[in-house]
Structure formats: C-alpha cells, structure tokens
Design a protein around this motif. Structure first.
Motif, PDB file in Angstrom:
ATOM      1  N   ILE A  10     124.767 -17.170  56.828  1.00 35.26           N
ATOM      2  CA  ILE A  10     124.053 -17.681  55.668  1.00 35.26           C
ATOM      3  C   ILE A  10     122.688 -18.140  56.162  1.00 35.26           C
ATOM      4  CG2 ILE A  10     123.979 -19.405  53.830  1.00 35.26           C
ATOM      5  CD1 ILE A  10     126.229 -17.297  53.520  1.00 35.26           C
ATOM      6  N   VAL A  11     121.644 -17.634  55.527  1.00 38.87           N
ATOM      7  CA  VAL A  11     120.279 -18.006  55.892  1.00 38.87           C
ATOM      8  C   VAL A  11     119.737 -18.964  54.840  1.00 38.87           C
ATOM      9  CG1 VAL A  11     117.925 -17.153  56.234  1.00 38.87           C
ATOM     10  CG2 VAL A  11     119.873 -15.835  57.113  1.00 38.87           C
ATOM     11  N   GLN A  12     119.276 -20.109  55.293  1.00 42.13           N
ATOM     12  CA  GLN A  12     118.548 -21.065  54.448  1.00 42.13           C
ATOM     13  C   GLN A  12     117.118 -20.552  54.422  1.00 42.13           C
ATOM     14  OE1 GLN A  12     119.453 -24.037  52.801  1.00 42.13           O
ATOM     15  NE2 GLN A  12     117.343 -24.035  52.055  1.00 42.13           N
ATOM     16  N   VAL A  13     116.691 -20.020  53.288  1.00 37.12           N
ATOM     17  CA  VAL A  13     115.389 -19.364  53.194  1.00 37.12           C
ATOM     18  C   VAL A  13     114.270 -20.395  53.293  1.00 37.12           C
ATOM     19  CG1 VAL A  13     113.891 -17.930  51.753  1.00 37.12           C
ATOM     20  CG2 VAL A  13     116.363 -17.485  51.816  1.00 37.12           C
ATOM     21  N   GLU A  14     113.339 -20.132  54.194  1.00 39.23           N
ATOM     22  CA  GLU A  14     112.167 -20.991  54.376  1.00 39.23           C
ATOM     23  C   GLU A  14     110.899 -20.298  53.911  1.00 39.23           C
ATOM     24  OE1 GLU A  14     112.023 -24.204  55.433  1.00 39.23           O
ATOM     25  OE2 GLU A  14     114.207 -24.166  55.359  1.00 39.23           O
ATOM     26  N   GLY A  20     112.715 -14.927  55.589  1.00 40.28           N
ATOM     27  CA  GLY A  20     113.243 -15.476  56.829  1.00 40.28           C
ATOM     28  C   GLY A  20     113.636 -16.925  56.603  1.00 40.28           C
ATOM     29  N   GLY A  21     114.283 -17.485  57.589  1.00 41.18           N
ATOM     30  CA  GLY A  21     114.721 -18.867  57.473  1.00 41.18           C
ATOM     31  C   GLY A  21     115.572 -19.273  58.654  1.00 41.18           C
ATOM     32  N   TYR A  22     116.472 -20.211  58.413  1.00 38.00           N
ATOM     33  CA  TYR A  22     117.313 -20.763  59.471  1.00 38.00           C
ATOM     34  C   TYR A  22     118.790 -20.483  59.198  1.00 38.00           C
ATOM     35  CZ  TYR A  22     113.270 -23.350  61.118  1.00 38.00           C
ATOM     36  OH  TYR A  22     112.027 -23.689  61.613  1.00 38.00           O
ATOM     37  N   THR A  23     119.511 -20.181  60.266  1.00 41.56           N
ATOM     38  CA  THR A  23     120.961 -20.033  60.162  1.00 41.56           C
ATOM     39  C   THR A  23     121.596 -21.422  60.231  1.00 41.56           C
ATOM     40  OG1 THR A  23     121.316 -19.872  62.545  1.00 41.56           O
ATOM     41  CG2 THR A  23     120.863 -17.802  61.372  1.00 41.56           C
ATOM     42  N   THR A  65     123.273 -22.615  62.502  1.00 40.92           N
ATOM     43  CA  THR A  65     123.154 -23.163  63.852  1.00 40.92           C
ATOM     44  C   THR A  65     121.727 -23.582  64.186  1.00 40.92           C
ATOM     45  OG1 THR A  65     122.802 -20.979  64.832  1.00 40.92           O
ATOM     46  CG2 THR A  65     125.087 -21.778  64.686  1.00 40.92           C
ATOM     47  N   GLY A  66     120.801 -23.423  63.214  1.00 37.15           N
ATOM     48  CA  GLY A  66     119.427 -23.834  63.427  1.00 37.15           C
ATOM     49  C   GLY A  66     118.531 -22.763  64.004  1.00 37.15           C
ATOM     50  N   GLN A  67     119.044 -21.541  64.148  1.00 35.25           N
ATOM     51  CA  GLN A  67     118.239 -20.458  64.700  1.00 35.25           C
ATOM     52  C   GLN A  67     117.272 -19.944  63.632  1.00 35.25           C
ATOM     53  OE1 GLN A  67     120.477 -17.012  65.901  1.00 35.25           O
ATOM     54  NE2 GLN A  67     118.701 -15.957  66.731  1.00 35.25           N
ATOM     55  N   LEU A  68     115.974 -19.850  63.978  1.00 35.48           N
ATOM     56  CA  LEU A  68     114.969 -19.292  63.083  1.00 35.48           C
ATOM     57  C   LEU A  68     115.069 -17.768  63.137  1.00 35.48           C
ATOM     58  CD1 LEU A  68     112.526 -19.733  61.216  1.00 35.48           C
ATOM     59  CD2 LEU A  68     111.088 -19.705  63.281  1.00 35.48           C
ATOM     60  N   VAL A  69     115.172 -17.118  61.965  1.00 36.11           N
ATOM     61  CA  VAL A  69     115.362 -15.667  61.925  1.00 36.11           C
ATOM     62  C   VAL A  69     114.447 -15.030  60.893  1.00 36.11           C
ATOM     63  CG1 VAL A  69     117.778 -15.766  62.685  1.00 36.11           C
ATOM     64  CG2 VAL A  69     117.251 -15.819  60.240  1.00 36.11           C
ATOM     65  N   ALA A  70     114.096 -13.781  61.149  1.00 39.78           N
ATOM     66  CA  ALA A  70     113.476 -12.903  60.162  1.00 39.78           C
ATOM     67  C   ALA A  70     114.537 -11.870  59.823  1.00 39.78           C
ATOM     68  CB  ALA A  70     112.240 -12.229  60.736  1.00 39.78           C
ATOM     69  N   VAL A  71     114.673 -11.535  58.558  1.00 41.02           N
ATOM     70  CA  VAL A  71     115.730 -10.634  58.113  1.00 41.02           C
ATOM     71  C   VAL A  71     115.147  -9.253  57.863  1.00 41.02           C
ATOM     72  CG1 VAL A  71     117.462 -10.220  56.344  1.00 41.02           C
ATOM     73  CG2 VAL A  71     116.983 -12.552  57.097  1.00 41.02           C
ATOM     74  N   ARG A  72     115.760  -8.240  58.487  1.00 42.02           N
ATOM     75  CA  ARG A  72     115.368  -6.857  58.203  1.00 42.02           C
ATOM     76  C   ARG A  72     115.882  -6.509  56.814  1.00 42.02           C
ATOM     77  NH1 ARG A  72     117.679  -3.259  62.610  1.00 42.02           N
ATOM     78  NH2 ARG A  72     119.423  -4.548  62.079  1.00 42.02           N
ATOM     79  N   PRO A  73     115.047  -5.904  55.977  1.00 42.71           N
ATOM     80  CA  PRO A  73     115.439  -5.691  54.587  1.00 42.71           C
ATOM     81  C   PRO A  73     116.614  -4.744  54.381  1.00 42.71           C
ATOM     82  CG  PRO A  73     113.187  -4.920  54.973  1.00 42.71           C
ATOM     83  CD  PRO A  73     113.679  -5.506  56.248  1.00 42.71           C
ATOM     84  N   THR A  74     116.788  -3.774  55.258  1.00 39.86           N
ATOM     85  CA  THR A  74     117.873  -2.807  55.077  1.00 39.86           C
ATOM     86  C   THR A  74     118.744  -2.739  56.315  1.00 39.86           C
ATOM     87  OG1 THR A  74     116.616  -0.943  55.987  1.00 39.86           O
ATOM     88  CG2 THR A  74     116.455  -1.314  53.615  1.00 39.86           C
ATOM     89  N   GLY A  75     119.900  -2.155  56.121  1.00 32.98           N
ATOM     90  CA  GLY A  75     120.718  -1.776  57.254  1.00 32.98           C
ATOM     91  C   GLY A  75     120.157  -0.462  57.786  1.00 32.98           C
ATOM     92  N   GLU A  80     117.584 -20.003  47.556  1.00 32.67           N
ATOM     93  CA  GLU A  80     117.664 -21.058  48.566  1.00 32.67           C
ATOM     94  C   GLU A  80     118.462 -20.600  49.785  1.00 32.67           C
ATOM     95  OE1 GLU A  80     118.871 -24.836  46.889  1.00 32.67           O
ATOM     96  OE2 GLU A  80     117.816 -24.356  45.036  1.00 32.67           O
ATOM     97  N   ARG A  81     119.538 -19.871  49.530  1.00 31.97           N
ATOM     98  CA  ARG A  81     120.406 -19.377  50.602  1.00 31.97           C
ATOM     99  C   ARG A  81     120.787 -17.941  50.307  1.00 31.97           C
ATOM    100  NH1 ARG A  81     121.567 -24.464  49.619  1.00 31.97           N
ATOM    101  NH2 ARG A  81     121.793 -25.930  51.324  1.00 31.97           N
ATOM    102  N   VAL A  82     120.940 -17.153  51.389  1.00 35.44           N
ATOM    103  CA  VAL A  82     121.281 -15.739  51.253  1.00 35.44           C
ATOM    104  C   VAL A  82     122.344 -15.377  52.296  1.00 35.44           C
ATOM    105  CG1 VAL A  82     120.415 -13.376  51.280  1.00 35.44           C
ATOM    106  CG2 VAL A  82     118.935 -15.221  50.520  1.00 35.44           C
ATOM    107  N   ARG A  83     123.329 -14.606  51.876  1.00 34.39           N
ATOM    108  CA  ARG A  83     124.303 -14.045  52.815  1.00 34.39           C
ATOM    109  C   ARG A  83     123.680 -12.798  53.431  1.00 34.39           C
ATOM    110  NH1 ARG A  83     127.624  -9.899  52.539  1.00 34.39           N
ATOM    111  NH2 ARG A  83     127.271  -9.639  50.311  1.00 34.39           N
TER     112      ARG A  83
END
Length: 125
Positions: free
Chosen positions: A32-36, A67-70, A72-82, A116-119
């Motif tokens: 779950i990403v907390q979108v920032e 992008g946002g935080y997992t 566990t607090g890890q900052l991530v950018a999400v790739r739009p597709t698989g 706010e949050r995305v799976r």
C-alpha cells in the motif's frame, strides 16, 4: 474505512469527481502506497473529456504517475504498468508501452494515484 480519491465513473464527458472510496486492501504480492505526489497526465484529461481510445474499467481512480511511501517508510516511485518482459517493446527497453500488460494500467484498468492510498503490485516499485 474510506478516503478521498478522484474517480472517473463513466465514459460520458466530465464524469470525474472527488468521491469517498474504500481504502485498498493489501494482497500477498502488493504494497500500500501512501501517495505524496501525483501528476495529471494527458491520458487523465482524455478520460475526463471522454475522448480516450483505450478501455477503462469504470469506476476507476485516475492517475498513473505517482509516488509516495510504503508502510515501512520506503519512498517509492510507481511504474504505471506491469510488463511481460518478452514482447518487442519490453525487449527494446520501453516496457511502459508493453501491450501484454495494457490491462494493468493504473488509472484505467486498476485504481491509480489520485488517491490517498493505492494498492500496488510490489514488482512495480
């Protein structure tokens, strides 16, 4: 529990509004990403105008650039597709154009980052 999101709820023009949606639940291979941060892309505008030429699973939360935080607090950018990893686009190094993964695009077929949050499938981080 509910949270706010920008939802495209119909193929009709201007069928986008802020709505309360269920908070996403995490699957075995997900985070779950907390979108920032999220951006509005031309694709989002096409869906708002009802001029998109691609299939959309309505209702869907818009936004495939975020992008946002997992948890566990890890900052991530999400790739739009698989990506399939074997098609011509993937082999050429442009997996964001993978046609085999087109059914899993955030903001069109699965919920995107204007929330706010995305799976997110963990392989997309």
């Amino acid at each position: 529990m509910k949270s706010a999101a920008v939802v495209n709820f119909s193929s009709e023009p201007h069928s986008v509004e802020v709505r309360e949606v269920d908070r996403p639940k995490c699957g075995d291979d997900d985070v779950i990403v907390q979108v920032e941060a999220a951006s509005v892309c031309g694709s989002d505008l096409h869906q708002w105008e009802g001029t998109n030429s691609w299939p959309v699973n309505y209702p869907v939360v818009l936004g495939h650039e975020f992008g946002g935080y997992t948890s566990t607090g890890q900052l991530v950018a999400v790739r739009p597709t698989g990506e399939c990893g074997t098609c011509l686009q993937c082999v050429r190094g442009v997996p964001h154009t993978c046609r085999d993964a087109a059914g899993s695009l955030h903001g069109t077929s699965i919920n995107g980052g204007l929330a706010e949050r995305v799976r997110v499938d963990a392989s997309r981080l």
